[in-house]
Write a protein that holds these residues in place. Structure first.
Motif, PDB file in Angstrom:
ATOM      1  N   HIS A 235       3.485   2.799  13.415  1.00  0.00           N
ATOM      2  CA  HIS A 235       3.238   2.861  11.969  1.00  0.00           C
ATOM      3  C   HIS A 235       1.957   2.118  11.597  1.00  0.00           C
ATOM      4  O   HIS A 235       1.428   1.302  12.354  1.00  0.00           O
ATOM      5  CB  HIS A 235       4.426   2.273  11.202  1.00  0.00           C
ATOM      6  N   ASP A 236       1.490   2.436  10.407  1.00  0.00           N
ATOM      7  CA  ASP A 236       0.301   1.814   9.829  1.00  0.00           C
ATOM      8  C   ASP A 236       0.763   1.079   8.574  1.00  0.00           C
ATOM      9  O   ASP A 236       0.820   1.647   7.481  1.00  0.00           O
ATOM     10  CB  ASP A 236      -0.716   2.910   9.494  1.00  0.00           C
ATOM     11  N   PRO A 237       1.127  -0.202   8.708  1.00  0.00           N
ATOM     12  CA  PRO A 237       1.794  -0.885   7.587  1.00  0.00           C
ATOM     13  C   PRO A 237       0.857  -1.301   6.469  1.00  0.00           C
ATOM     14  O   PRO A 237      -0.296  -1.685   6.684  1.00  0.00           O
ATOM     15  CB  PRO A 237       2.429  -2.108   8.252  1.00  0.00           C
ATOM     16  N   LEU A 238       1.387  -1.208   5.256  1.00  0.00           N
ATOM     17  CA  LEU A 238       0.748  -1.713   4.048  1.00  0.00           C
ATOM     18  C   LEU A 238       1.633  -2.850   3.521  1.00  0.00           C
ATOM     19  O   LEU A 238       2.860  -2.727   3.522  1.00  0.00           O
ATOM     20  CB  LEU A 238       0.630  -0.611   2.991  1.00  0.00           C
ATOM     21  N   TYR A 239       1.015  -3.934   3.052  1.00  0.00           N
ATOM     22  CA  TYR A 239       1.783  -5.123   2.694  1.00  0.00           C
ATOM     23  C   TYR A 239       1.733  -5.382   1.197  1.00  0.00           C
ATOM     24  O   TYR A 239       0.671  -5.334   0.572  1.00  0.00           O
ATOM     25  CB  TYR A 239       1.257  -6.339   3.462  1.00  0.00           C
ATOM     26  N   VAL A 240       2.921  -5.652   0.640  1.00  0.00           N
ATOM     27  CA  VAL A 240       3.055  -6.045  -0.764  1.00  0.00           C
ATOM     28  C   VAL A 240       3.856  -7.341  -0.771  1.00  0.00           C
ATOM     29  O   VAL A 240       5.017  -7.364  -0.333  1.00  0.00           O
ATOM     30  CB  VAL A 240       3.763  -4.966  -1.609  1.00  0.00           C
ATOM     31  N   THR A 241       3.256  -8.413  -1.268  1.00  0.00           N
ATOM     32  CA  THR A 241       3.894  -9.726  -1.196  1.00  0.00           C
ATOM     33  C   THR A 241       3.700 -10.459  -2.521  1.00  0.00           C
ATOM     34  O   THR A 241       2.624 -10.396  -3.121  1.00  0.00           O
ATOM     35  CB  THR A 241       3.278 -10.568  -0.062  1.00  0.00           C
ATOM     36  N   GLY A 242       4.729 -11.162  -2.967  1.00  0.00           N
ATOM     37  CA  GLY A 242       4.552 -11.999  -4.144  1.00  0.00           C
ATOM     38  C   GLY A 242       5.822 -12.202  -4.934  1.00  0.00           C
ATOM     39  O   GLY A 242       6.873 -11.611  -4.638  1.00  0.00           O
ATOM     40  N   ASP A 243       5.716 -13.054  -5.954  1.00  0.00           N
ATOM     41  CA  ASP A 243       6.828 -13.279  -6.872  1.00  0.00           C
ATOM     42  C   ASP A 243       6.393 -13.200  -8.325  1.00  0.00           C
ATOM     43  O   ASP A 243       7.218 -13.353  -9.226  1.00  0.00           O
ATOM     44  CB  ASP A 243       7.521 -14.612  -6.592  1.00  0.00           C
ATOM     45  N   ASP A 244       5.097 -12.972  -8.555  1.00  0.00           N
ATOM     46  CA  ASP A 244       4.623 -12.753  -9.918  1.00  0.00           C
ATOM     47  C   ASP A 244       4.723 -11.260 -10.222  1.00  0.00           C
ATOM     48  O   ASP A 244       4.075 -10.447  -9.542  1.00  0.00           O
ATOM     49  CB  ASP A 244       3.183 -13.207 -10.051  1.00  0.00           C
ATOM     50  N   PRO A 245       5.528 -10.850 -11.198  1.00  0.00           N
ATOM     51  CA  PRO A 245       5.757  -9.418 -11.419  1.00  0.00           C
ATOM     52  C   PRO A 245       4.487  -8.605 -11.604  1.00  0.00           C
ATOM     53  O   PRO A 245       4.342  -7.533 -11.007  1.00  0.00           O
ATOM     54  CB  PRO A 245       6.635  -9.393 -12.673  1.00  0.00           C
ATOM     55  N   ALA A 246       3.541  -9.075 -12.388  1.00  0.00           N
ATOM     56  CA  ALA A 246       2.335  -8.290 -12.639  1.00  0.00           C
ATOM     57  C   ALA A 246       1.542  -8.087 -11.353  1.00  0.00           C
ATOM     58  O   ALA A 246       1.043  -6.991 -11.063  1.00  0.00           O
ATOM     59  CB  ALA A 246       1.475  -8.979 -13.690  1.00  0.00           C
ATOM     60  N   THR A 247       1.429  -9.149 -10.560  1.00  0.00           N
ATOM     61  CA  THR A 247       0.697  -9.043  -9.286  1.00  0.00           C
ATOM     62  C   THR A 247       1.389  -8.065  -8.347  1.00  0.00           C
ATOM     63  O   THR A 247       0.740  -7.231  -7.704  1.00  0.00           O
ATOM     64  CB  THR A 247       0.590 -10.430  -8.632  1.00  0.00           C
ATOM     65  N   VAL A 248       2.704  -8.162  -8.277  1.00  0.00           N
ATOM     66  CA  VAL A 248       3.452  -7.285  -7.371  1.00  0.00           C
ATOM     67  C   VAL A 248       3.383  -5.841  -7.846  1.00  0.00           C
ATOM     68  O   VAL A 248       3.237  -4.917  -7.033  1.00  0.00           O
ATOM     69  CB  VAL A 248       4.913  -7.770  -7.244  1.00  0.00           C
ATOM     70  N   HIS A 249       3.476  -5.610  -9.138  1.00  0.00           N
ATOM     71  CA  HIS A 249       3.371  -4.241  -9.651  1.00  0.00           C
ATOM     72  C   HIS A 249       2.033  -3.613  -9.245  1.00  0.00           C
ATOM     73  O   HIS A 249       1.970  -2.458  -8.801  1.00  0.00           O
ATOM     74  CB  HIS A 249       3.498  -4.225 -11.173  1.00  0.00           C
ATOM     75  N   ARG A 250       0.947  -4.367  -9.424  1.00  0.00           N
ATOM     76  CA  ARG A 250      -0.367  -3.810  -9.078  1.00  0.00           C
ATOM     77  C   ARG A 250      -0.453  -3.516  -7.582  1.00  0.00           C
ATOM     78  O   ARG A 250      -0.954  -2.463  -7.166  1.00  0.00           O
ATOM     79  CB  ARG A 250      -1.465  -4.789  -9.493  1.00  0.00           C
ATOM     80  N   ALA A 251       0.056  -4.435  -6.781  1.00  0.00           N
ATOM     81  CA  ALA A 251      -0.016  -4.240  -5.328  1.00  0.00           C
ATOM     82  C   ALA A 251       0.883  -3.092  -4.875  1.00  0.00           C
ATOM     83  O   ALA A 251       0.518  -2.301  -3.990  1.00  0.00           O
ATOM     84  CB  ALA A 251       0.386  -5.536  -4.622  1.00  0.00           C
ATOM     85  N   MET A 252       2.051  -2.987  -5.496  1.00  0.00           N
ATOM     86  CA  MET A 252       2.977  -1.918  -5.111  1.00  0.00           C
ATOM     87  C   MET A 252       2.423  -0.555  -5.504  1.00  0.00           C
ATOM     88  O   MET A 252       2.539   0.424  -4.745  1.00  0.00           O
ATOM     89  CB  MET A 252       4.345  -2.147  -5.767  1.00  0.00           C
ATOM     90  N   ALA A 253       1.833  -0.459  -6.668  1.00  0.00           N
ATOM     91  CA  ALA A 253       1.238   0.811  -7.086  1.00  0.00           C
ATOM     92  C   ALA A 253       0.127   1.225  -6.136  1.00  0.00           C
ATOM     93  O   ALA A 253       0.021   2.395  -5.740  1.00  0.00           O
ATOM     94  CB  ALA A 253       0.715   0.699  -8.516  1.00  0.00           C
ATOM     95  N   ALA A 254      -0.710   0.263  -5.746  1.00  0.00           N
ATOM     96  CA  ALA A 254      -1.796   0.575  -4.824  1.00  0.00           C
ATOM     97  C   ALA A 254      -1.252   1.007  -3.466  1.00  0.00           C
ATOM     98  O   ALA A 254      -1.755   1.958  -2.847  1.00  0.00           O
ATOM     99  CB  ALA A 254      -2.709  -0.636  -4.665  1.00  0.00           C
ATOM    100  N   ALA A 255      -0.204   0.308  -2.991  1.00  0.00           N
ATOM    101  CA  ALA A 255       0.374   0.654  -1.690  1.00  0.00           C
ATOM    102  C   ALA A 255       1.006   2.039  -1.724  1.00  0.00           C
ATOM    103  O   ALA A 255       0.846   2.839  -0.786  1.00  0.00           O
ATOM    104  CB  ALA A 255       1.412  -0.393  -1.290  1.00  0.00           C
ATOM    105  N   MET A 256       1.707   2.354  -2.791  1.00  0.00           N
ATOM    106  CA  MET A 256       2.311   3.681  -2.924  1.00  0.00           C
ATOM    107  C   MET A 256       1.243   4.775  -2.954  1.00  0.00           C
ATOM    108  O   MET A 256       1.364   5.808  -2.278  1.00  0.00           O
ATOM    109  CB  MET A 256       3.165   3.746  -4.189  1.00  0.00           C
ATOM    110  N   ASP A 257       0.214   4.562  -3.739  1.00  0.00           N
ATOM    111  CA  ASP A 257      -0.856   5.559  -3.811  1.00  0.00           C
ATOM    112  C   ASP A 257      -1.506   5.759  -2.449  1.00  0.00           C
ATOM    113  O   ASP A 257      -1.746   6.885  -2.006  1.00  0.00           O
ATOM    114  CB  ASP A 257      -1.909   5.123  -4.830  1.00  0.00           C
ATOM    115  N   THR A 258      -1.800   4.651  -1.780  1.00  0.00           N
ATOM    116  CA  THR A 258      -2.435   4.750  -0.465  1.00  0.00           C
ATOM    117  C   THR A 258      -1.529   5.470   0.520  1.00  0.00           C
ATOM    118  O   THR A 258      -1.977   6.335   1.296  1.00  0.00           O
ATOM    119  CB  THR A 258      -2.770   3.339   0.063  1.00  0.00           C
ATOM    120  N   ALA A 259      -0.242   5.137   0.499  1.00  0.00           N
ATOM    121  CA  ALA A 259       0.692   5.746   1.446  1.00  0.00           C
ATOM    122  C   ALA A 259       0.789   7.252   1.246  1.00  0.00           C
ATOM    123  O   ALA A 259       0.695   8.029   2.205  1.00  0.00           O
ATOM    124  CB  ALA A 259       2.069   5.095   1.305  1.00  0.00           C
ATOM    125  N   VAL A 260       0.969   7.699  -0.004  1.00  0.00           N
ATOM    126  CA  VAL A 260       1.149   9.139  -0.210  1.00  0.00           C
ATOM    127  C   VAL A 260      -0.154   9.896   0.061  1.00  0.00           C
ATOM    128  O   VAL A 260      -0.128  11.051   0.523  1.00  0.00           O
ATOM    129  CB  VAL A 260       1.697   9.451  -1.621  1.00  0.00           C
TER     130      VAL A 260
END
Length: 792
Positions: A235-260
């Motif tokens: 696999h080619d992993p993408l990492y999303v890490t954090g506990d600040d909701p806004a930071t995690v939302h931005r990182a998760m959106a980017a990871a999802m976009d990159t993955a698809v």
């Protein structure tokens, strides 16, 4: 598309909408665990608002809600067909919350509308008598995976993706589940996924750090070591890490976009450019606190980001005023007045990311496979039947004959691609090699010139893991296709607990009118106990049938066809059936052909019947003894015993009864296929000795028939854990299932026969003694055994 592509950042409006949806789902998850009244906190909480028994799991819910929220975004924004497999065991509050938010839950269950009243019902029913389970279950819209026993989420996801080229299957894997053996093997599913004909699987490894009371292994690995592990799995992993909701939302959106986008690029390369190199598929590693946004401390002890948030962070809320105040503060921290209107409906902002119609994760037809299911094009059985001029005049390998039928089915489904055969490296060993006339073995890894039958688009699936075979086939069936699992009989036990879960799923689904019937899970158990003489004791275990027959009678079926034509008939029935687990036990070694195709159909339809040609009844009186049998080797031994009785005791009236459907032995009140007492008594008699030769453990037949009037006269022979590397006939002798022992049983149990037939009994015992000496000297069975054929 380049792996260095950076997706556009979220706008402030998009971020606010995603966060609103996530907060709403978190609020609903907490409410389900705790509340039975006052769902929108229109007044201060009182003890009476709290459920008397607090059951559920909070710890995994915020992470699941985050994945659901961001999946909604990419599905809606990109027009993707999607399914999600929710691996974390008790993630029910999150998935139910999201199904209710998107409206699919209320469409499935109109008595739970998207209103304040409906929210109250959603809350109260969770883990409540007469309500819904705490885990993702058949009752949950959009689900194909029971969140009970852990370990199977990823293999189910791959099974769902096979032959669904337009489908994205996201699979959330809890870090506790990631410690199981089946999940560890499941990472290799990417070596079998064809980017041309199959969909894609996007694993999301959710590292929240803890199980019930302990840290998780993968969460405590140094990130470099974890990265090496996942890359080693391909696999080619993408990492999303954090506990600040806004930071995690931005990182998760980017990871999802990159993955698809990477998935789409791999599929384009294979489908349009002819690239054959195995893709390195993306995955997401999501590291967020366990129990995120919940209480940080309770009674002075840390809770958020510890194992204490796994289940119910605040206990005794009815009796502890401080906990009650803390719960209300927790619920109000999500600002429900911003998320729901006065009538309890989600606001437009909350629903901004939610897809419409069948694109919603709770409404996807892929999670209700019966909607997509088509009848299997099974050829005319006579085209594959063996010719039988008279019983026992020829022999064939039953599974090899079946292999021809399966090959024709595989060819007939070449365009529609909705039939697969799975097995642990045993397809050819089990004599099903004719399948390779129609398809190859699925394989995306390296190939060498010495390899045979490997194909990127193959629909025979072999991997030396029964867990993966089972999980792949379950995922395949639950999303609307057909299949068969071929296995050595002894090692079907490896998936005992997996089939338990599937049977429970089917039993529950049958009670849900919105769940459409799916194709049955069909097992072919071969290389069985009586012909594992070369492999020995480790390969000799017929107990899977016992395990299956302990389960829900409305779901389980067990068949023991005695020859090739009966196997064809049974397989035809099983492959056409719906919502069952069918277990077929049949040998791969050449077996005498007893019945014509027409006779086999009639016999299998009865499930059990007297073979008049095999007995010595003349129709003028009741039989003196009944010889019963179930299974191919027991049938041969019974017929050989009947042959000996015909020659040595011609005055004896013998009835031979063969049982194909072993559940026929049960009373009709206990199993739909069971015989009525009148049917059983007519076939086996009420007061005559019954000598029954059974394929498996003999006490199973006693258990099935213990309520019958003639049970005291029933004597069962079968496997009794006597095995080794030896000759085929020595296996039956060691377990007292042989023809000579059966004749001795008849003499011992027919009243008055013991004295008259003492010489015959002694002759039978003498042959058994001679047998032991013969095989030790010659290494093969006695000539009269090896050369025996039916002469009746």
């Amino acid at each position: 598309m380049s792996d260095t592509h950076t997706p556009p950042a979220l706008s402030g409006e998009e971020l606010a909408a995603l966060d609103a949806h996530w907060r709403a789902a978190n609020y609903l998850a907490v409410g389900q665990i705790y509340l039975m009244a006052n769902p929108l906190l229109t007044r201060p909480l009182t003890p009476e608002d709290i459920k008397p028994r607090l059951l559920g799991h909070w710890g995994t819910s915020p992470g699941l809600n985050l994945v659901h929220t961001h999946l909604n975004r990419v599905v809606k924004g990109r027009g993707i067909e999607a399914l999600c497999v929710w691996g974390p065991g008790h993630g029910g509050p999150a998935v139910l919350a999201n199904a209710w938010l998107e409206g699919s839950y209320s469409e499935t269950y109109p008595d739970v509308p998207r209103t304040t009243e409906g929210m109250g019902v959603l809350f109260k029913q969770f883990s409540f008598p007469g309500g819904v389970p705490s885990h993702v279950a058949p009752e949950t819209p959009g689900s194909i995976h029971e969140g009970g026993e852990l370990g199977y989420a990823l293999t189910h996801a791959y099974g769902a993706a096979f032959d669904h080229p337009d489908l994205l299957v996201t699979c959330v894997i809890g870090d506790g589940e990631a410690e199981t053996g089946p999940l560890a093997a499941s990472w290799h599913g990417n070596k079998f996924l064809d980017p041309v004909h199959d969909g894609a699987v996007l694993p999301v490894l959710h590292l929240n750090g803890y199980k019930i009371a302990n840290p998780t292994v993968l969460a405590r690995l140094p990130e470099e070591e974890l990265d090496q592990l996942l890359r080693g799995y391909g696999h080619d992993p993408l990492y999303v890490t954090g506990d600040d909701p806004a930071t995690v939302h931005r990182a998760m959106a980017a990871a999802m976009d990159t993955a698809v986008e990477r998935i789409a690029a791999h599929q384009r390369a294979a489908r349009e450019e002819g690239v054959t190199e195995r893709p390195r598929w993306p995955m997401i590693v999501l590291r967020t606190p366990k129990g995120w946004t919940g209480p940080k401390e309770v009674d002075g002890l840390p809770v958020e980001n510890t194992w204490r948030s796994h289940q119910v962070p605040l206990s005794g809320v009815r009796d502890n005023p401080q906990h009650l105040r803390q719960l209300e503060a927790w619920l109000r921290s999500y600002r429900p007045e911003e998320l729901f209107d006065a009538d309890g409906r989600p606001t437009e902002q909350v629903l901004a990311c939610v897809p419409e119609g069948a694109a919603r994760l709770g409404s996807t037809p892929y999670a209700n496979g019966g909607v997509l299911l088509r009848d299997l094009p099974i050829p005319v059985l006579e085209d594959h039947a063996v010719r039988v001029d008279k019983p026992g005049s020829a022999s064939h390998s039953p599974t090899q004959v079946l292999g021809g039928l399966l090959a024709d089915i595989m060819a007939a489904t070449a365009e529609r691609r909705d039939f697969r055969v799975v097995g642990p490296d045993e397809t050819a060993s089990n004599r099903l090699q004719d399948l390779y006339r129609s398809t190859g073995k699925a394989w995306q890894a390296e190939t060498l010139p010495t390899d045979e039958h490997l194909a990127r688009d193959g629909r025979v699936m072999e991997v030396l893991s029964e867990h993966l075979c089972q999980g792949w086939l379950e995922g395949y069936l639950l999303t609307g296709r057909h299949g068969l699992f071929s296995s050595y009989e002894a090692f079907a036990h490896i998936v005992d607990s997996m089939v338990n879960q599937h049977i429970k799923w089917l039993r529950t689904s049958r009670r849900l009118p919105w769940r459409r019937p799916i194709a049955s899970l069909n097992y072919l158990l071969t290389s069985h106990v009586w012909r594992q003489d070369h492999n020995g004791f480790s390969h000799q275990d017929p107990g899977f049938v016992d395990h299956i027959l302990n389960k829900s009678p409305e779901v389980v079926r067990v068949y023991l066809p005695p020859d090739a034509n009966t196997l064809l008939s049974v397989a035809d029935h099983a492959l056409r059936s719906r919502d069952y687990v069918n277990v077929i036990v049949a040998g791969k070694q050449p077996t005498f052909d007893w019945l014509t195709m027409e006779e086999a159909r009639a016999h299998c339809a009865r499930g059990a019947g007297a073979w008049e040609w095999a007995g010595t009844e003349d129709g003028t009186r009741e039989p003196d003894v009944v010889l019963g049998c179930a299974g191919d080797v027991p049938t041969q031994e019974v017929l050989a015993a009947a042959d000996l009785l015909r020659r040595h005791l011609p005055e004896l009236a013998v009835r031979v009864v063969n049982v194909v459907d072993i559940a026929r032995m049960l009373p009709h009140e206990e199993h739909p296929h069971g015989m009525t007492d009148a049917e059983y008594d007519a076939l086996f008699t009420v007061d005559k000795p019954v000598i029954f030769a059974y394929h498996g453990y003999p006490w199973l037949v006693h258990r099935l028939a213990y309520r019958r009037a003639g049970h005291a006269n029933l004597h069962v022979r079968g496997y009794k854990e006597e095995g080794t590397t030896t000759t085929p006939f020595d296996m039956v002798v060691r377990n007292d299932l042989d023809r000579y022992r059966l004749v001795m049983d008849v003499i011992d149990r027919v009243p008055g026969l013991g004295v008259r037939a003492v010489a015959v009994r002694q002759a039978m015992a003498d042959v058994r003694t001679r047998h032991h000496a013969w095989i030790r000297e010659h290494g093969v069975d006695l000539p009269e055994v090896e050369e025996w054929s039916w002469s009746g």
